[in-house]
Each structure stands twice: as C-alpha cells, then as structure tokens.
Design a protein around this motif. Sequence first.
Motif, PDB file in Angstrom:
ATOM      1  N   SER A 554     -16.833  -6.679  -1.913  1.00  0.00           N
ATOM      2  CA  SER A 554     -16.583  -6.735  -3.345  1.00  0.00           C
ATOM      3  C   SER A 554     -16.341  -5.344  -3.926  1.00  0.00           C
ATOM      4  O   SER A 554     -15.431  -5.139  -4.730  1.00  0.00           O
ATOM      5  N   LEU A 555     -17.148  -4.378  -3.520  1.00  0.00           N
ATOM      6  CA  LEU A 555     -16.968  -3.005  -3.999  1.00  0.00           C
ATOM      7  C   LEU A 555     -15.641  -2.422  -3.522  1.00  0.00           C
ATOM      8  O   LEU A 555     -14.962  -1.702  -4.265  1.00  0.00           O
ATOM      9  N   THR A 556     -15.253  -2.749  -2.296  1.00  0.00           N
ATOM     10  CA  THR A 556     -13.988  -2.234  -1.770  1.00  0.00           C
ATOM     11  C   THR A 556     -12.810  -2.770  -2.577  1.00  0.00           C
ATOM     12  O   THR A 556     -11.889  -2.019  -2.936  1.00  0.00           O
ATOM     13  N   ALA A 557     -12.835  -4.069  -2.860  1.00  0.00           N
ATOM     14  CA  ALA A 557     -11.761  -4.653  -3.668  1.00  0.00           C
ATOM     15  C   ALA A 557     -11.716  -3.987  -5.041  1.00  0.00           C
ATOM     16  O   ALA A 557     -10.637  -3.687  -5.566  1.00  0.00           O
ATOM     17  N   GLY A 558     -12.882  -3.761  -5.630  1.00  0.00           N
ATOM     18  CA  GLY A 558     -12.921  -3.099  -6.929  1.00  0.00           C
ATOM     19  C   GLY A 558     -12.319  -1.705  -6.866  1.00  0.00           C
ATOM     20  O   GLY A 558     -11.561  -1.302  -7.760  1.00  0.00           O
ATOM     21  N   MET A 559     -12.622  -0.972  -5.812  1.00  0.00           N
ATOM     22  CA  MET A 559     -12.087   0.385  -5.677  1.00  0.00           C
ATOM     23  C   MET A 559     -10.575   0.390  -5.488  1.00  0.00           C
ATOM     24  O   MET A 559      -9.886   1.334  -5.910  1.00  0.00           O
ATOM     25  N   LEU A 560     -10.049  -0.658  -4.857  1.00  0.00           N
ATOM     26  CA  LEU A 560      -8.601  -0.731  -4.667  1.00  0.00           C
ATOM     27  C   LEU A 560      -7.857  -0.987  -5.978  1.00  0.00           C
ATOM     28  O   LEU A 560      -6.642  -0.818  -6.041  1.00  0.00           O
ATOM     29  N   ASN A 561      -8.572  -1.379  -7.019  1.00  0.00           N
ATOM     30  CA  ASN A 561      -7.963  -1.556  -8.336  1.00  0.00           C
ATOM     31  C   ASN A 561      -8.084  -0.302  -9.198  1.00  0.00           C
ATOM     32  O   ASN A 561      -7.720  -0.321 -10.374  1.00  0.00           O
ATOM     33  N   GLU A 562      -8.594   0.776  -8.623  1.00  0.00           N
ATOM     34  CA  GLU A 562      -8.764   2.022  -9.366  1.00  0.00           C
ATOM     35  C   GLU A 562      -7.639   3.008  -9.037  1.00  0.00           C
ATOM     36  O   GLU A 562      -6.530   2.590  -8.744  1.00  0.00           O
ATOM     37  N   VAL A 583      -0.730  -6.980 -10.541  1.00  0.00           N
ATOM     38  CA  VAL A 583      -1.100  -6.725  -9.150  1.00  0.00           C
ATOM     39  C   VAL A 583      -2.596  -6.502  -9.136  1.00  0.00           C
ATOM     40  O   VAL A 583      -3.082  -5.509  -9.689  1.00  0.00           O
ATOM     41  N   SER A 584      -3.335  -7.426  -8.562  1.00  0.00           N
ATOM     42  CA  SER A 584      -4.791  -7.289  -8.577  1.00  0.00           C
ATOM     43  C   SER A 584      -5.359  -7.668  -7.224  1.00  0.00           C
ATOM     44  O   SER A 584      -4.777  -8.470  -6.485  1.00  0.00           O
ATOM     45  N   ILE A 585      -6.518  -7.065  -6.914  1.00  0.00           N
ATOM     46  CA  ILE A 585      -7.168  -7.292  -5.631  1.00  0.00           C
ATOM     47  C   ILE A 585      -8.595  -7.756  -5.895  1.00  0.00           C
ATOM     48  O   ILE A 585      -9.305  -7.172  -6.712  1.00  0.00           O
ATOM     49  N   PHE A 586      -8.995  -8.816  -5.220  1.00  0.00           N
ATOM     50  CA  PHE A 586     -10.362  -9.291  -5.378  1.00  0.00           C
ATOM     51  C   PHE A 586     -10.852  -9.855  -4.054  1.00  0.00           C
ATOM     52  O   PHE A 586     -10.060 -10.273  -3.205  1.00  0.00           O
ATOM     53  N   SER A 587     -12.160  -9.853  -3.891  1.00  0.00           N
ATOM     54  CA  SER A 587     -12.763 -10.282  -2.638  1.00  0.00           C
ATOM     55  C   SER A 587     -13.503 -11.585  -2.828  1.00  0.00           C
ATOM     56  O   SER A 587     -14.145 -11.809  -3.863  1.00  0.00           O
ATOM     57  N   GLY A 588     -13.421 -12.454  -1.823  1.00  0.00           N
ATOM     58  CA  GLY A 588     -14.135 -13.715  -1.845  1.00  0.00           C
ATOM     59  C   GLY A 588     -15.070 -13.827  -0.656  1.00  0.00           C
ATOM     60  O   GLY A 588     -15.335 -12.850   0.047  1.00  0.00           O
ATOM     61  N   THR A 589     -15.545 -15.027  -0.428  1.00  0.00           N
ATOM     62  CA  THR A 589     -16.502 -15.253   0.659  1.00  0.00           C
ATOM     63  C   THR A 589     -15.890 -14.963   2.020  1.00  0.00           C
ATOM     64  O   THR A 589     -16.510 -14.323   2.874  1.00  0.00           O
ATOM     65  N   PHE A 683     -14.940   0.298   5.526  1.00  0.00           N
ATOM     66  CA  PHE A 683     -14.630  -1.133   5.456  1.00  0.00           C
ATOM     67  C   PHE A 683     -13.129  -1.334   5.284  1.00  0.00           C
ATOM     68  O   PHE A 683     -12.529  -2.200   5.933  1.00  0.00           O
ATOM     69  N   TYR A 684     -12.523  -0.546   4.414  1.00  0.00           N
ATOM     70  CA  TYR A 684     -11.072  -0.628   4.179  1.00  0.00           C
ATOM     71  C   TYR A 684     -10.301  -0.256   5.448  1.00  0.00           C
ATOM     72  O   TYR A 684      -9.380  -0.979   5.875  1.00  0.00           O
ATOM     73  N   GLN A 685     -10.683   0.846   6.073  1.00  0.00           N
ATOM     74  CA  GLN A 685      -9.934   1.336   7.243  1.00  0.00           C
ATOM     75  C   GLN A 685     -10.054   0.392   8.437  1.00  0.00           C
ATOM     76  O   GLN A 685      -9.095   0.199   9.189  1.00  0.00           O
ATOM     77  N   ASN A 686     -11.202  -0.213   8.607  1.00  0.00           N
ATOM     78  CA  ASN A 686     -11.441  -1.027   9.800  1.00  0.00           C
ATOM     79  C   ASN A 686     -10.986  -2.477   9.668  1.00  0.00           C
ATOM     80  O   ASN A 686     -10.699  -3.130  10.679  1.00  0.00           O
ATOM     81  N   ASN A 687     -10.935  -2.993   8.437  1.00  0.00           N
ATOM     82  CA  ASN A 687     -10.786  -4.448   8.267  1.00  0.00           C
ATOM     83  C   ASN A 687      -9.517  -4.893   7.552  1.00  0.00           C
ATOM     84  O   ASN A 687      -9.224  -6.085   7.534  1.00  0.00           O
ATOM     85  N   PHE A 688      -8.766  -3.962   6.963  1.00  0.00           N
ATOM     86  CA  PHE A 688      -7.527  -4.335   6.297  1.00  0.00           C
ATOM     87  C   PHE A 688      -6.388  -4.209   7.300  1.00  0.00           C
ATOM     88  O   PHE A 688      -5.927  -3.110   7.591  1.00  0.00           O
TER      89      PHE A 688
END
Length: 949
Positions: A554-562, A583-589, A683-688
């Motif tokens: 959730s924090l990663t998605a929030g940071m991608l909107n900054e 263009v928006s990014i959000f994280s789910g389950t 988290f961003y580097q390893n999982n996106f």
Amino acid sequence: MIKQIGLSIVLTASVVSAAEAQTKLVEKVTKKGDELVIPYSKYKLSNGLTLIVHEDHSDPVVHVDVTYHVGSAREEVGKSGFAHFFEHMMFQGSDNVADEEHFKIVSESGGTLNGTTNRDRTNYFETVPSNQLATALWLEADRMGFLLDAVTQKKFEVQRETVKNERGQNYDNRPYGLVYEKTSQNLYPYGHPYSWTTIGYLEDLNRVDVNDLKNFFLRWYGPNNATVTVGGDVKPEEVVKLVEKYFGSIPAGPAVQDMKPMVARLDKDRYVSYEDNVRFPMLRMTFPTPEAGHTDEPALDVLAEVLGQGKNSIFYKNFVKEQKAMQASTSNSTSELAGEFGISVVTFPTTKLADMEALVRKSIAEFETRGVTEDDLVRFKAQAESGLINRMASVSGKVSQLAAYETFRNNPNYIQEEIKRINAVTKEDVMRVYNQYIKGKNAVILSVVPKGKSDMVAKADNYTVSTDGFVAGSDEYSGLKYTKAVDTFDRSKRPEIGANPVVAVPNYYTSKFKNGLKVIGAKSDEIPTVTLQLSIKGGHRLSANDMSKAGVASLTAGMLNEDTENYTSEEFTNELNKLGSRVSIFSGTDETIVSVQTLKKNLDKTLALMEERMFRPKFNQDDFDRLKKQQLEGIANQATQPTTIANNVYSKLLYGANHISAMPSSGTAETVNNITLDDVKKFYQNNFSPSVADLVVVGDITEKEIIGKLNFLKNWKKKDVKLVADTKAPAIDKTRIYLIDKPDAAQSEIRIGYVAMPYDATGEYYKLGLMNYALGGAFNSRINLNLREDKGYTYGARSGYGGSKYAGPFTASAGVRADATAESVTEFMKELTNFHKTGITEDEVKFMKSSIGQSDARKYETPGQKAGFLGRIIEYDLSKDFVKKQTDILNNITKKDIDALAAKHLPVNNMHIVVVGDKKTVLSKLQALNYEVVELDTDGNPIGSSSVK
C-alpha cells in the motif's frame, strides 16, 4: 416549425395516437458532426406528463427513469423525510403489483433498479433487456396511478423501521454522518426547505401516520409533475404508444409551481459544534452561494478547484503537504434553490481546530496573491469536457442527464449551454466571485471533535437556531382526492414480452510481449475514450514472506503517485488535469493496479505520463514520511469504525492470526512502523515485473494502434517474481458467537461464515453463486426479505461467496438495530439452516435462471464493464466460450443439484458469527441463544467467554 439549437435540429410537431392527437412532439434533437450532444425526442401528454426518448442501439438494453419534481424541499416543518420515505413505499406494491413484486419482476427480467431522493427531486429507474421495456413502463405507471390502496399500515410501519435503520447506518452511526445535517440547520433559517436533510428527523418519522404519507403522494406524484425518460435499444414511436397506454389515462395532479431561489443570508460567522465517535477533529466552513444554473456557478467551481481540489491547490500545499492535516478540500455544491461553498479539513488527533481555522483563513487570503492562471482554466475545462463525455458511457448515464436537464432547466439539451458556460469562464470571473461570495463573508463554522474533547472546537458556539419570524406556508394538502385512471385494457395483466435479445460477448484480441506481459483488448467506439488497466500480481499477499512489514504494498503504491524524476506530484497532476486524464496506482489484496483513463485525442500524452509514473518514481523521503504518517493514522482510526472492526476480526478468525489474509492490506501500527523507504524501494524493484502483469485495453482504438504505442511496456525488464502460495485456513470445530464491544452503538455489525473455495468460472464455485442467489444474492433473497422487508431489523442483509485465485469466504452480513441483534443472528441462522437442510424451491430456481440468464444484456455496456470482463478472462486464463459454458450450466442446473450444493457448502454448525455492538445492550440476549459466546477486543484477542445452554 424548425428551430436551431447549437448544431442540432429541433422540430416541433405532433404525434397522433390510435385514439386521438393527444401526445405532442415538442422537439427532436439530432447529433451533427462531433458535437457533444445526447440525441432525443421530447413529447408532452395531455395529462401533463413529459416524455423524453433517446434511441441507442449499441447494446440490447433500455433504461427507464421516472423523475418527480419533488424532494425534501417540498416537505413541511415537523414532517421531514417524507420524500425519501415515499421512495421506500413506492417499492411496496400497487393495485396490480403484489408486495415485493416490483424488485422480483425486474430482477427476474434480468434487470436492475433503484430509486434516489435529494432536496429537489425523487427518481425511480430500471435498466432491463430491451424486450422488457413494456414491463418497466407498466410497473412505473402502476405505482404512479394505482399505489395508495396498496399502502397498508403494516407496510408503513416496516418501511418506517427500514428508513430509521438507514438513518442509523448512514447518519447517526457513521463518523461525521451528521455534518451535513448540522450545517443545514445552522446555515438556513428555521423552516427553510434546505434546513433539514432528505433522511428527515427520527422524531418526525415517529410522529407521522400513513394518511400524512398518502397526502404527500396525492400532492406531488401526479404525471404533470413527472418526466419519463427512456433510452436505449428502442424506437421512439413504440415508446410513445406504450407510454400513452400505461400513463396516458392517469389523471393530472394538482398544479405544481417551481420554487424560487432562496439563498442563505448570514449576519455573522456562526460557530457550532458537536462531539462524535471519531479520532480526527474536523472543521467545516460553509459560505452561502447561488443556486444551480446561476451565471456565477462555473466561476465558483473554478475557485473551488484552485483553492482546494487536487495536488495543485492551495489547501493541499498548506495542509496535506505540510502535514498539518489528513485531508483538506473545497467544493461548490449547488441545488435548485441555493448553493454552498464548503471547506473541509480533517486534522490530526492533537490539533486544535482554532489553529486550522486560522490556516484556512490564511490560505483563502493567499488566493488573492496567487490569483488564477491559464493552466487553472485549461485544467477546469478539460476535466469538465472529460466528465461530460464519460457520463455518456452508459444508457443510464445519458438518460439521467436528460432527465435532470429537463426537470431543472426545462431543456434536455442543456448540455450545449453547459459547455458554453464552462468555456466562457475567465480569470476575471473567478476573482469577481471570490470577492462577492468568499472574501470577508460570513460562514457557518462547524467543529466536529472526539467525544470528551470539547476544548478542541474552533470557537465556542455562538448561534442557536431560532423560530422567530417563521411563518408556515399555505396548506398544500386539504381537499386532495385519489382518482384512478379508467382504462380500456386489463392493467392487471403483465405485458407480453418478446424474445430475449441476442447479447454479443465483446470481441477481443490477445497478445503477449517477449517480456511476459499479457495484453487483452477490445475496440469500443461509442464514446471517444480509452481505458487501460495494468494489473501487477502480488500486492499485499507478497508480505506473506515477511508479515512484519505488512502494508508495504500500500505504501509503495502511494509513493508511485508522488514525485517522479521529471515532475513534482503537483506538476504531474497539472499535466494530467490539463488533458482531462487520469493515471493512478493503488494496491489491493492480490495485485497492484495502474489505472488509466483518457480521451482518445489525448492518449499519446497520457501514455507518456503513465510511463513516467511507472518507471521513474523519485521516492522522496519527505513524501514517504507523510504517507506513512497518514497510513498509521488511518490504522488507528479503524478502531473507531464498527464496520472495519467487524471485517478485520472476522478475517482474523477465518484465516488465523499468522495468515496474510488475516492482516489488513494497510498493515497494523506495528508492521507499518517497521517499514522504511528502502523497504518500499526494494518492494518496487523486486516485485514490479511484466512477467506477472496483465494489461487490459478498452476504447476507441484498434489493436494495431494501441500496440504501436506501448513500446515502453515492451521494453520493461522482467524479474523473477515468485507469487506466494496460499495456506490452508484453520478448521472451525463448532459455530460460536464472537462479541466485540462497541459502547453505545445504536447498530450492530454482523458477519457469519467460513472459508469456502477459490474462484472457478465454470466449476463448483460458479454453481455456488447460482445457489446463493435466492438465499442472499438478490434483493428478493430470503435473507434480505426476512431481515429488512419483514422484520425491519436492517437497511440491507446479504450473503455471498468471495473467491479469488485463492480460497475466499462465504459471508452473510448486515448492520442491524442494536435492540434486534440477537433476533437478527437467529433469523440469519434460521435462513442458512433451512436452506442447508431443505434447499431451494422450484419457483426460486425458475426466478434465478430467468434473472441471471437475462442479465447478460447489461454486462458489457460501458468501457469499465468491458475492462472488468476482459480482466477476468486474462487473470483466470478463461476460454473464449466460457460464457457459453456458464449459460449451459445455468440452463441445466436443477433443484436437486442446488440442494446438494447447499447441503455441502453451508456448514451451519461450523461457522464463525462475529457481532460488533454495545455489550450492555446485546450480550444477555446473545447468551440466551444456543451458542457459546466469546468476547474479543477490537484486535480479535479473547478477553473472556461465557455460554448458556
């Protein structure tokens, strides 16, 4: 006679019915070129009814809207809530439609329906397959002309309880739920039509009787105060004949005059306050502004955007960015009689609202220095254009727009005027309205503070509502008579329907890039837009490997909107808004979503911004600190929300404390405190990675066109991302009640269920959806009819299976009256047990098959619906003929099959029952039931147990 409106031809003529020339064609508007217009024909019946028809054969559906020009503004002092109350009564049967039949008939026809009430109008609407048009019109006409004899004292009492439950759920027990009511009371003079809200006051609802309600109907629900709007796969001449048949003989009601604007006037700043069960204090300032349609309305909308909407606004910069508040925004809200310019600030728990008021006033003054820029106007106009176009994505959206314009502007084609008004706004206009309505002007200043924290208010209350000067209006209700239509046909017979329309599943294309990214898309040219949805698998579930840092997705998605490498978040938002794009990014389950929406003409620029947001995040420490603080405050706030407590504790019981599904996707205070900026980067580097990503494209663009624009996704480097396998949920040895105390709660939240199975489009999971439809899936399901319609315990009750790729729960749920908590548990378990033991009836099987079988007509209408459909295909690797397979299952499933499913998959002796409510009110009655009662804290930890029997 022919006259010109914009680029649209308007004809005035008449239509000759079979009997006589009684329906007049007032005008016909057609689309010319690329103009933004909704084509329609407008008619007037001899009884005063207005009919508008919009012909659109793109999908085999039709939307019927009946709007009555009556809302809460037509009510009397002491009898508030009538318009909304009557909305409920209009679904309780009429002369030729039995109790609960309206919902059943529409649902059985494959349709959906509802009604809404606001200050100025009440509307009722259905979306149905096009062969069901006559049925929808017959239903609406029957309750317009043949309702009152079916309104009984018993129905009145049940719906009164339902409305009271709705008030409890949406107003009294919702955080900040009384803000609008308190503002209205103190902004407008006593007796002003807007001085109360549409839900009304409990004391008024308790005071009135069924005859008061009948008089309200007789005064305001005549055809001469109504507009019937029909849109979709229809021919206007056929609609006219049907409307003449079913509505034409209904006598006109008393004449209705439009109300004149009544804008509020304040002689001083009015400070008022109340204490609420909230964590965050709120300051709400409201300035009087003119009514909807006033020439100053668009300029005030621009002012609201500059002051407090989005990341470019003054309020975002001064409050949110500077970490002075959780949220800060402004809006200009307009109704038929008056407008309100509202400023809302939700601040941190220790902040005094006096400090927030001072910062609000400083921020307002800053506008004078900042002024209005060309970018401000470009942003406003682009977003307005995009909003108007996107409203046309569905037939229901277009019909609603036509109905509203006719009701309040007497011109269904007002969209042309709307565009002119928007495009005409100048910087000078915005400064003028600022000086006229905001600068130095008085406001209602409402403080909402946590209970026991009255010292946090902005200023001591200085205003009390006074009845001085109030003069009751003239009596609108004496001498009213109920006169029914006289027909030459048998109205009790339901209309004949034609064959079900042929529903075309969207044609789609698929592709796969070398890096593993899968693409699915469909061309849809009804509106000039493009929607993209990129799903990156993993999301919150990836924290299963290290639950000590749950919430990082959730924090990663929030940071991608900054901020990005080339834009601050404010600059990025400015560029997007100038295009009217998102263009928006959000994280789910289970995934992180990149959502993109744009007008076709702005696609290239929007894709460039998508690339920037996805691949060039800046990951600033200041942004991280702010978002982490907000996430921690949000987690702390969850402990005050009964609904969230119920969901979180229920999940913990279902999955066990060590399962990732037991952990909220936002994490806990402990886990979020563990997260660092480096964790987010990792988290961003390893999982996106494209290797675990799917892209859905829907819009006015071909496969060749869009694939040629996606090189930035083709060049996305893949990584080895290992998705987490699911772990088995703990077994439930017996059904227990788990009680979480929410002191003084007027409502209780109930969750009942167990962990069932994963999603399967054509297997047993799909069949369970068919089984549950009659139990708790439809409005006319056993559970909802029992708890809502028969008992009046709740505003709504339901059940369903929530499977994903991983095992999901079966859940029955409702928010119920506190004094009916144990009774509600009893009725829930009674319905589940009966269905488990005896299964479904043949009539319910028939209803389910008809309803679900015909609902396909509504499934693929909008770009969003198409994107959801395609997303499911690519996510679950479904075959092209999976819809046909589902249809075959539906057509062939039997009562015996469903009974077997119910016996197997409703383990009533092995379920969790979670109740969040006032212990002192509900415990003794729960203990009298035949279940062990275990008390838990708000985190789901045991604090004691007791049982009786």
